[in-house]
Design a protein around this motif. Sequence first.
Motif, mmCIF file in Angstrom:
data_model
loop_
_atom_site.group_PDB
_atom_site.id
_atom_site.type_symbol
_atom_site.label_atom_id
_atom_site.label_comp_id
_atom_site.label_asym_id
_atom_site.label_seq_id
_atom_site.Cartn_x
_atom_site.Cartn_y
_atom_site.Cartn_z
ATOM 1 N N UNK A 83 0.718 -1.211 0.147
ATOM 2 C CA UNK A 83 -0.041 0.108 0.068
ATOM 3 C C UNK A 83 0.832 1.300 0.076
ATOM 4 N N UNK A 84 2.021 1.225 0.762
ATOM 5 C CA UNK A 84 2.959 2.407 0.731
ATOM 6 C C UNK A 84 3.535 2.665 -0.570
ATOM 7 N N UNK A 85 3.816 1.540 -1.284
ATOM 8 C CA UNK A 85 4.424 1.883 -2.641
ATOM 9 C C UNK A 85 3.409 2.235 -3.522
ATOM 10 N N UNK A 86 2.087 1.873 -3.375
ATOM 11 C CA UNK A 86 0.948 2.265 -4.262
ATOM 12 C C UNK A 86 0.735 3.598 -3.976
ATOM 13 N N UNK A 87 0.645 4.130 -2.957
ATOM 14 C CA UNK A 87 0.285 5.494 -2.392
ATOM 15 C C UNK A 87 1.620 6.227 -2.961
ATOM 16 N N UNK A 88 2.665 6.002 -3.060
ATOM 17 C CA UNK A 88 3.924 6.753 -3.236
ATOM 18 C C UNK A 88 3.998 6.812 -4.855
ATOM 19 N N UNK A 89 3.413 6.140 -5.509
ATOM 20 C CA UNK A 89 3.375 6.093 -6.984
ATOM 21 C C UNK A 89 4.492 5.109 -7.480
ATOM 22 N N UNK A 90 5.272 4.424 -6.583
ATOM 23 C CA UNK A 90 6.381 3.687 -7.300
ATOM 24 C C UNK A 90 5.971 2.459 -8.051
ATOM 25 N N UNK A 91 4.695 1.991 -7.658
ATOM 26 C CA UNK A 91 4.475 0.893 -8.491
ATOM 27 C C UNK A 91 2.937 0.874 -8.883
ATOM 28 N N UNK A 92 2.380 0.122 -9.714
ATOM 29 C CA UNK A 92 1.024 0.032 -10.076
ATOM 30 C C UNK A 92 0.480 -1.391 -9.838
ATOM 31 N N UNK A 93 -0.710 -1.272 -9.443
ATOM 32 C CA UNK A 93 -1.376 -2.710 -9.237
ATOM 33 C C UNK A 93 -1.985 -3.486 -10.493
ATOM 34 N N UNK A 94 -1.900 -4.881 -10.260
ATOM 35 C CA UNK A 94 -2.481 -5.508 -11.324
ATOM 36 C C UNK A 94 -4.073 -5.170 -11.513
ATOM 37 N N UNK A 95 -4.911 -5.655 -12.583
ATOM 38 C CA UNK A 95 -6.231 -5.013 -12.879
ATOM 39 C C UNK A 95 -7.088 -5.528 -11.675
ATOM 40 N N UNK A 96 -6.837 -6.668 -11.382
ATOM 41 C CA UNK A 96 -7.840 -7.201 -10.085
ATOM 42 C C UNK A 96 -7.489 -6.579 -8.819
ATOM 43 N N UNK A 97 -6.284 -6.282 -8.598
ATOM 44 C CA UNK A 97 -5.596 -5.559 -7.433
ATOM 45 C C UNK A 97 -6.585 -3.947 -7.334
ATOM 46 N N UNK A 98 -6.279 -3.378 -8.679
ATOM 47 C CA UNK A 98 -7.060 -2.119 -8.776
ATOM 48 C C UNK A 98 -8.427 -2.056 -8.513
ATOM 49 N N UNK A 99 -9.131 -3.313 -9.083
ATOM 50 C CA UNK A 99 -10.449 -3.212 -8.897
ATOM 51 C C UNK A 99 -11.010 -3.524 -7.435
ATOM 52 N N UNK A 100 -10.214 -4.509 -6.869
ATOM 53 C CA UNK A 100 -10.623 -4.645 -5.237
ATOM 54 C C UNK A 100 -10.339 -3.391 -4.367
ATOM 55 N N UNK A 101 -9.086 -2.660 -4.884
ATOM 56 C CA UNK A 101 -8.925 -1.420 -4.093
ATOM 57 C C UNK A 101 -10.027 -0.426 -4.341
#
Length: 134
Positions: A103-121
């Motif tokens: 979650x920290x990496x996603x919030x910082x913009x250093x990584x992007x989630x897979x489609x399923x992860x983005x949908x669940x988020x």
Amino acid sequence: MTEYEFHPESKCADGSGNPCERQTTGLLQRRHVKIDLINCIGKESNSLETVDEGLEHSEKNAYTEYADPKRSEWITKIQPALKKAKLKVLVEACGKRLSRRELIELLAGRSRPHRKTADSLSEILRTLENLNRR
């Protein structure tokens, strides 16, 4: 003489913010237009001509949609909503699906989630938003 056809002017507002009508007078204001998501399209002129001639039945075949990674749903909607939420609440809401570090990496913009992860988020964010409205 035929009367000029009236079209309501949706981009202007009267003094109270309502769309202008035929009898609206006074100083007009611009109305705010909310844009949900921008889709970039290209049009092939040869295809447009065939649509006009009636040879091509669908206008969708004349347009090509181009994905702009800077204007994806993740960048424009989900990531800003994630940044507004508290990390502790997100970690609890995600449970075992995502770790605190992810979650920290996603919030910082250093990584992007897979489609399923983005949908669940996005589903988790909708749930949290509904809880906050109560």
